[in-house]
Design a protein around this motif. Structure first.
Motif, PDB file in Angstrom:
ATOM      1  N   ALA A  11       0.829   4.449  -7.421  1.00 24.97           N
ATOM      2  CA  ALA A  11       1.450   3.226  -6.916  1.00 24.97           C
ATOM      3  C   ALA A  11       0.395   2.373  -6.228  1.00 24.97           C
ATOM      4  CB  ALA A  11       2.559   3.577  -5.938  1.00 24.97           C
ATOM      5  N   ARG A  12       0.415   1.106  -6.500  1.00 28.67           N
ATOM      6  CA  ARG A  12      -0.523   0.191  -5.875  1.00 28.67           C
ATOM      7  C   ARG A  12       0.079  -0.314  -4.575  1.00 28.67           C
ATOM      8  NH1 ARG A  12      -3.797  -4.647  -8.756  1.00 28.67           N
ATOM      9  NH2 ARG A  12      -5.476  -4.522  -7.262  1.00 28.67           N
ATOM     10  N   GLU A  51       0.928  -5.084   2.646  1.00 30.81           N
ATOM     11  CA  GLU A  51       0.057  -4.235   3.452  1.00 30.81           C
ATOM     12  C   GLU A  51      -1.350  -4.784   3.566  1.00 30.81           C
ATOM     13  OE1 GLU A  51       0.184  -0.164   2.186  1.00 30.81           O
ATOM     14  OE2 GLU A  51       2.371  -0.132   2.156  1.00 30.81           O
ATOM     15  N   GLN A  52      -1.712  -5.690   2.667  1.00 33.94           N
ATOM     16  CA  GLN A  52      -3.049  -6.268   2.729  1.00 33.94           C
ATOM     17  C   GLN A  52      -3.064  -7.619   2.027  1.00 33.94           C
ATOM     18  OE1 GLN A  52      -5.955  -4.294  -0.142  1.00 33.94           O
ATOM     19  NE2 GLN A  52      -4.534  -2.633   0.270  1.00 33.94           N
TER      20      GLN A  52
END
Length: 100
Positions: A11-12, A51-52
């Motif tokens: 998962a990315r 998350e980023q």
């Protein structure tokens, strides 16, 4: 013999890309860009659950320092990737903000 099963893909992490953010030259140095980037970070984290964040900045204009002060870090460069004029070639600076 059964059919081979496909290997699961890792998962990315949820990430976003900042494509363009700019303030007018007449109002630079007043904190507007910093405020916009802080709000962008808040929306990415709290509303979009990212998350980023990634971005590419034009080298040679102090943008690396601006983003570094806001918690971004340089992750790479594409030397000479940007040609602003026949005699003005700049690096494209790749930057990451994580965790948000």
């Amino acid at each position: 013999m059964g059919r081979p099963q496909p290997r699961p893909q890792p998962a990315r992490r949820p990430l976003g890309t900042v494509h363009h953010l700019q303030t007018h030259p007449d109002v630079r140095g007043h904190g507007i860009g910093s405020a916009l980037m802080r709000e962008l970070r808040r929306i990415a984290r709290d509303e979009l659950q990212l998350e980023q964040l990634h971005l590419a900045a034009r080298g040679g204009e102090g943008l690396e320092d601006f983003y570094t002060r806001l918690g971004w870090r340089e992750t790479g460069r594409w030397p000479g990737a940007l040609r602003l004029a026949p005699d003005d070639t700049r690096d494209e600076v790749l930057m990451l903000l994580a965790p948000l």
